[in-house]
Enzyme design. Sequence first.
Site, PDB file in Angstrom:
ATOM      1  CB  CYS A 198     -10.812  -2.588   0.081  1.00  0.00           C
ATOM      2  SG  CYS A 198     -10.154  -1.940  -1.471  1.00  0.00           S
ATOM      3  CD  GLU A 244      -5.300  -5.883  -1.453  1.00  0.00           C
ATOM      4  OE1 GLU A 244      -4.719  -4.782  -1.351  1.00  0.00           O
ATOM      5  OE2 GLU A 244      -6.124  -6.292  -0.631  1.00  0.00           O
ATOM      6  CB  CYS A 293      -5.173  -1.317  -1.955  1.00  0.00           C
ATOM      7  SG  CYS A 293      -6.527  -0.549  -1.058  1.00  0.00           S
ATOM      8  CG  ASN A 350      -0.430  -0.170   2.516  1.00  0.00           C
ATOM      9  OD1 ASN A 350       0.591  -0.828   2.703  1.00  0.00           O
ATOM     10  ND2 ASN A 350      -1.063   0.422   3.514  1.00  0.00           N
ATOM     11  CB  ILE A 351       1.697   3.660  -2.314  1.00  0.00           C
ATOM     12  CG1 ILE A 351       2.574   2.447  -2.680  1.00  0.00           C
ATOM     13  CG2 ILE A 351       2.492   4.964  -2.437  1.00  0.00           C
ATOM     14  CD1 ILE A 351       2.930   2.356  -4.160  1.00  0.00           C
ATOM     15  CD  GLU A 352      -1.603   4.807   4.560  1.00  0.00           C
ATOM     16  OE1 GLU A 352      -1.162   5.706   5.319  1.00  0.00           O
ATOM     17  OE2 GLU A 352      -2.308   3.859   4.956  1.00  0.00           O
TER      18      GLU A 352
END
Length: 138
Positions: free
Chosen positions: A91, A55, A53, A42-44
């Site tokens: 998600c 995936e 996300c 994940n890369i916020e």
Amino acid sequence: MDNQQLITLALKARENAYAPYSHFTVGAAVLTKDGLVYTGCNIENASYGATNCAERTAIFKAVSEGKKEFVKIAIVGGKEGEEIMDFAYPCGVCRQVIAEFCNPVEMLVVVAKSETEYIEKTLDELLPLSFGGSVWNI
Ligand code: THU
């Protein structure tokens, strides 16, 4: 590629997660039909909404390299710097993105706490009656 190997790669990818806002780090490893593995984390983003996300990072990496058919994905997630306590299911958005590139009754989603503790579902179990390209006559 067995589940344990794919989970190991997802755990490794999780180490690269960029999650300074949620401190929830996720790793994923997706297996292509021809036996290659692409990993993602994940890369916020400070805007929150631009977060990607794990995936989707893995799948977008694969698609951008010309791989568009997947057979299995392993996912691991938990609080940063802590032992994984729960199964981090994908998600809804990621389920829809996975659906774009697989046969839902054959695609396996392996949600893991470790190499030995995991749950395996088909995508169809996680996203039944999904919207797909066939509606558009693709
Ligand atoms: N996250 C994923 O990477 N995959 C999912 O399927 C659910 C959520 C990430 C997004 C965000 O960086 C953090 O987990 C908390 O929601």
